[in-house]
Design a protein around this motif. Structure first.
Motif, PDB file in Angstrom:
ATOM      1  N   ASN A   1       0.851  -1.176   0.000  1.00 19.00           N
ATOM      2  CA  ASN A   1       0.000   0.000   0.000  1.00 19.00           C
ATOM      3  C   ASN A   1       0.893   1.234   0.000  1.00 19.00           C
ATOM      4  N   GLU A   2       0.570   2.198  -0.830  1.00 16.10           N
ATOM      5  CA  GLU A   2       1.397   3.402  -0.926  1.00 16.10           C
ATOM      6  C   GLU A   2       1.581   4.078   0.431  1.00 16.10           C
ATOM      7  N   ALA A   3       0.579   4.026   1.290  1.00 12.55           N
ATOM      8  CA  ALA A   3       0.673   4.632   2.618  1.00 12.55           C
ATOM      9  C   ALA A   3       1.710   3.928   3.496  1.00 12.55           C
ATOM     10  N   ASP A   4       2.021   2.680   3.196  1.00 14.03           N
ATOM     11  CA  ASP A   4       2.995   1.898   3.965  1.00 14.03           C
ATOM     12  C   ASP A   4       4.377   1.861   3.316  1.00 14.03           C
TER      13      ASP A   4
ATOM     14  N   GLY B   1      -2.318   6.844  -4.202  1.00 13.34           N
ATOM     15  CA  GLY B   1      -3.244   6.116  -3.347  1.00 13.34           C
ATOM     16  C   GLY B   1      -3.406   4.656  -3.705  1.00 13.34           C
TER      17      GLY B   1
ATOM     18  N   GLN C   1       1.361  -0.234  -4.740  1.00 15.71           N
ATOM     19  CA  GLN C   1       2.574  -0.249  -5.545  1.00 15.71           C
ATOM     20  C   GLN C   1       3.018  -1.698  -5.712  1.00 15.71           C
TER      21      GLN C   1
END
Length: 89
Positions: free
Chosen positions: A17-20, A48, A51
């Motif tokens: 996840n892009e946030a991680d 968002g 990846q």
């Protein structure tokens, strides 16, 4: 896993996840010696989005680095971790 063979290079891909991504990258750099594994990211990841990352493990060290990274990155991987092995032609 198949028996260890000389010259086997490991290619592993998975989604993060892009946030991680920043935390996952930190876990990656702490899990293996600098320069021992190449890490790539798919170019077409959108904002968002998940990846797609690819690890490229050298034949000489892959038997050690691949399981170390699998464990270190487990909390960040979304879905399966795909391992493919190739030998020189």
């Amino acid at each position: 896993m198949s028996q260890e063979r000389p010259g086997v290079e490991r290619f592993v891909y998975y989604r993060v996840n892009e946030a991680d991504a920043a935390a996952a990258l930190q876990a990656f750099t702490q899990a293996v010696p600098a320069g021992s594994v190449r890490l790539m990211r798919r170019l077409d990841a959108g904002a968002g989005a998940l990846q797609t990352w690819m690890e490229i493990h050298a034949a000489e060290t892959g038997a050690q680095t691949e399981p170390a990274l699998a464990a270190a990155l487990a909390p960040f991987i979304q879905g399966p971790r795909h391992l493919e092995q190739f030998v020189p032609v």
